[in-house]
Scaffold this motif. Structure first.
Motif: not given
Length: 338
Positions: A240-258
Motif C-alpha cells: 500500500e504505497s504510491e512510491d513509483a521508484g525502482p524495485a527494492t532489494v528486500r522485495s527481490g530477496l523475498e520473491l527469489m527466496g520463495v
C-alpha cells in the motif's frame, strides 16, 4: 447513442486495448491514443501476471470479481488463440499446511491433490509437496505477447492507433471519450489510489512448469507464471504505497527466496527483468466504469490485480453504454453531477 459513434480511447494498457478492440469490432470509429511511443512501456499492465484465475481470486477478492471473472475468462477464450488452459496449482510448504486448508475453505472450483497427483501433473515438483489444490478451470498467458496481440487485433478491426500521442485535455476531444489512463487519471477520479507491485522475470533452464503455481506463505505468498522457453514471471508484492521508484532489494530477496523454495533450479536462473509498477485501485479493489458528462466521458479504471481478468467484461459494459444501455451493470457507476 448512435449505431456508429466516434470514440477516443486514451491509454493502451490492458483496459484500453480491450476497449479499442471491442468498440472497433462493434463498428464504431475508434482512435486509440497512447502517450508512450512504446505502447506498453508506461503501463502498469506490463507488470501483470496475466493469470485468469477467478476461483483463486475468491480467496481475497469480493464475490463480484469471481462472478464476472468467469465471464472474462470466457471472453478471453473466444478472442485469444494462445491462451494456455492448464489451470492453477496451489501449494504450500509442510510447515504452512494450514495455509492450504484456509485457501481451500475460502475458494471453490478446486480439487485436492496428493503427492503422486502433483508429481503427475508437474514432474519437476515431484517429491517436494505432499498436497495441493488444482483449479482446473483457469488459464494464463504471456503478458507481452497477449498485449501485442490485442493491439494488432484492434488495428485489424479498424482502430486508428496513435502512439506517442499525449492527451492533456479530455474535454478537447470530439465524440465519446473512454479514459483508461490508470493512475495518470488520479486527479480526475475521486478515491483512486496506487498499490505498488514488484515482480521479476527470470530464465531458468533447469525448471519446467506447465501451469502457474501459487506458493502460499503467511507473509510472502508468491506466484510463478511459466512463459515459453523456460522464462518465468515471479510475483508479486502488494504494498500500500504510491512510491513509483525502482524495485527494492528486500522485495527481490523475498520473491527469489520463495521461488527457490518452490524449486532450487531457480537459483541458477538468469534475471531478465526486475521492476515495479503502481496498480490503480479503488477502496474495494473492484474495477469499474464511471459515467461522466452525461455519458460523453467514460472512465475505466481501478484494475488493481484484476485488470486482465475483467478487462473484456469492462469493454463489453462500455459497448453497451455507447449503444444507450448497460447503466444497470454492477461494474458501472454514474458519477454524481456527471
Amino acid at each position: 447513442m448512435q449505431d456508429e459513434a466516434r470514440i477516443t480511447v486514451v491509454g493502451a494498457g490492458i483496459l484500453g486495448l480491450w476497449q479499442a478492440l471491442v468498440l472497433a469490432r462493434a463498428g464504431h470509429r475508434v482512435t486509440l491514443r497512447e502517450a508512450s511511443v512504446d505502447p506498453f512501456a508506461a503501463t502498469a499492465s506490463r507488470y501483470a501476471g496475466a493469470m485468469l484465475a477467478p476461483d483463486c481470486e475468491g480467496e481475497a477478492a469480493p464475490e463480484i470479481v469471481r462472478r464476472f471473472g468467469h465471464a472474462g475468462l470466457r471472453l478471453w477464450r473466444a478472442a485469444y488463440p494462445d491462451l494456455v488452459e492448464a489451470g492453477t496449482l496451489v501449494l504450500a510448504q509442510p510447515r504452512d499446511r494450514s495455509e492450504i486448508v484456509r485457501f481451500a475453505r475460502m475458494t471453490g472450483g478446486h480439487r485436492t491433490l496428493d503427492e503422486d497427483d502433483i508429481s503427475c501433473i508437474e514432474p519437476d515438483l515431484a517429491g517436494r509437496f505432499a498436497s495441493g489444490l488444482l483449479f482446473a478451470d483457469e488459464a494464463h498467458m504471456e503478458t507481452p505477447a497477449a498485449m501485442a496481440f490485442l493491439l494488432d487485433a484492434a488495428r485489424s478491426a479498424g482502430a486508428d492507433v496513435r502512439l506517442g500521442d499525449s492527451v492533456h485535455d479530455l474535454a478537447s476531444l470530439d465524440g465519446i471519450v473512454v479514459d483508461c489512463r490508470g493512475l495518470a487519471a488520479h486527479g480526475d477520479i475521486r478515491g483512486l489510489r496506487g498499490v505498488r507491485g514488484e515482480r521479476v522475470v527470470v530464465k531458468a533452464r533447469d525448471v519446467s512448469l506447465v501451469r502457474p503455481v501459487r506458493l502460499l506463505h503467511p507473509r510472502h505468498p508468491l506466484y510463478v507464471v511459466p512463459w515459453p522457453d523456460h522464462v518465468f514471471m515471479i510475483g508479486a508484492t502488494v504494498i500500500e504505497s504510491e512510491d513509483a521508484g525502482p524495485a527494492t532489494v528486500r522485495s527481490g530477496l523475498e520473491l527469489m527466496g520463495v521461488a527457490y523454495a518452490l524449486h532450487p533450479g531457480f537459483g541458477e536462473g538468469e534475471i531478465l527483468e526486475f521492476g515495479a509498477g503502481l496498480r490503480p485501485a479503488f477502496a474495494d479493489n473492484v474495477p469499474r466504469v464511471l459515467i461522466e458528462a452525461e455519458g460523453r466521458v467514460l472512465r475505466v479504471n481501478g484494475a488493481y490485480r484484476h485488470g486482465f481478468l475483467l478487462a473484456p467484461v469492462l469493454a463489453e459494459a462500455v459497448a453497451a453504454l455507447v449503444m444507450g444501455g448497460g447503466r444497470d451493470h454492477p461494474l458501472v457507476r454514474q458519477v454524481a453531477g456527471g
